[in-house]
Design an enzyme around this catalytic site. Structure first.
Site, PDB file in Angstrom:
ATOM      1  N   TYR A  84      -1.348   0.216  10.594  1.00  0.00           N
ATOM      2  CA  TYR A  84      -1.694  -0.530   9.373  1.00  0.00           C
ATOM      3  C   TYR A  84      -0.553  -0.445   8.356  1.00  0.00           C
ATOM      4  CZ  TYR A  84      -3.489  -1.243   4.700  1.00  0.00           C
ATOM      5  OH  TYR A  84      -3.616  -1.652   3.405  1.00  0.00           O
TER       6      TYR A  84
ATOM      7  N   THR B 228       0.816  -1.218   0.000  1.00  0.00           N
ATOM      8  CA  THR B 228       0.000   0.000   0.000  1.00  0.00           C
ATOM      9  C   THR B 228       0.847   1.265   0.000  1.00  0.00           C
ATOM     10  OG1 THR B 228      -1.485   1.301   1.412  1.00  0.00           O
ATOM     11  CG2 THR B 228      -0.133  -0.291   2.520  1.00  0.00           C
TER      12      THR B 228
END
Ligand code: UDP
Length: 327
Positions: A143, A119
């Site tokens: 995250y 990501t």
């Protein structure tokens, strides 16, 4: 013997679109998913489904003995940024330990190719736009940190055990299967486009715009939205690349241009023909004003070419699916 690609998280949003895409290219898959966030309804194109968690090492190891797994695509992860801040233990345990168990099961079975769902959250606050793969990686939430740790694990496993890997760093995944069979379906939903669509169909009273004082032309945040089927295509190409002896590494996946929150709301209005009630709120913590990626490397090295790049197409496919899901 028939060769399979193991797809962890294959019942989730991006995983299921990738399984469908792989099937269209004649690539058999086995889906491994605990269905915490994935949907049983999305598993339609794989040869088998293993309903298990990556913490279950016995079941995980058995997949590699039961099937001739040629490569792995690893999507299974928790992805709620806000929750990762309030409950980091859940994220480190699931994302990092899950990936470690997977890598070790691959190592025991002698499987050496992995395409990993990473990501742009691994970059943290952008120091320059567009963001390239060499941008510093300083995640600002757990995250993003879990995904960065896994990227580092891949590099170490490559050096020590000969793993070949691609980490695909997505910008804002959006849109739905152009055939309308699968799409974005999160509970709870936190992403902009499905939330605006909810407001369009009256499922939510309004869309909240988080922040109207950013240093952008219309003062709202800008993001690089990339169609989920284009992400799926990139996974397929990354695997082909590794199979042909390509060098391991990271690739950004984005369209290279951004749209503001207000532009997205306007686009949903024009695609759906519905009025979108809007409320204006304070900034959401940790939101950079602009996130746009350069995917030149994926285009040049993988031969990746997004087919659904324009925002109208992205929103139309999302709308087509959303209407069906919530009718
Ligand atoms: N956003 C918003 N209202 C919402 C959800 C998101 O204004 O209800 C904004 C958010 O601040 C960001 C953009 O929309 O600038 C995209 O947010 P999303 O959560 O979809 O993806 P992110 O960029 O956070 O991964």
């Amino acid at each position: 013997m028939k060769e399979y690609i193991l797809v962890t998280g294959g019942a989730g949003y991006i995983g299921s679109h990738t399984v469908k895409y792989l099937a269209s290219q004649g690539k058999p898959t086995i889906v491994f998913d605990n269905l915490t966030y994935g949907h049983r309804e999305f598993i339609n194109w794989s040869d088998d489904f293993i309903p298990a968690d990556l913490a279950d090492r016995t079941t995980l190891e058995r997949v590699f003995t039961d099937y001739n797994i040629q490569a792995v695509m690893h999507f299974a992860a928790y992805t709620y940024v806000g929750e990762s801040v309030t409950d980091p233990a859940r994220y480190y345990r699931n994302n990092v330990i899950g990936a470690l168990n997977l890598l070790d099961a691959m190592r025991s079975a002698g499987v050496k190719m992995l395409v990993f769902s990473s990501t742009c959250a691994t970059y943290g606050m952008p120091q320059e736009i567009p963001i390239s793969e060499s941008h510093p990686q300083e995640p600002i939430n757990p995250y993003g940190m879990t995904k960065l740790i896994i990227e580092r694990m891949l590099a170490d496993y490559e050096r020590a055990y000969g793993l070949s890997w691609c980490a695909l760093r997505y910008f804002n995944a959006a849109g739905a299967d152009p055939e309308g069979e699968i799409g974005e379906w999160h509970d709870p939903e936190t992403h902009l486009i499905p939330l605006v669509l909810d407001a369009a169909i009256g499922k939510r009273p309004a869309i909240s715009v988080f922040g109207t004082d950013y240093s952008t032309p219309d003062r709202t945040c800008i993001r690089d939205y990339i169609h989920v089927t284009d992400l799926a295509q990139a996974h397929y190409l990354a695997l082909e690349y590794l199979q042909s002896g390509g060098t391991s590494g990271a690739f950004n996946l984005g369209n290279g241009h951004g749209h503001s929150v207000k532009e997205i709301i306007e686009c949903v209005h024009s695609v759906t023909g519905r009025d979108i009630p809007v409320t204006y709120e304070a900034r959401r913590a940790g939101d950079p004003h602009v996130l746009v990626g350069s995917a030149d490397k994926a285009r040049e090295v993988l031969g990746w070419k997004p087919h659904y790049a324009d925002i109208d197409t992205i929103v139309k496919t999302a709308w087509n699916w959303h209407r069906k899901l919530w009718k």
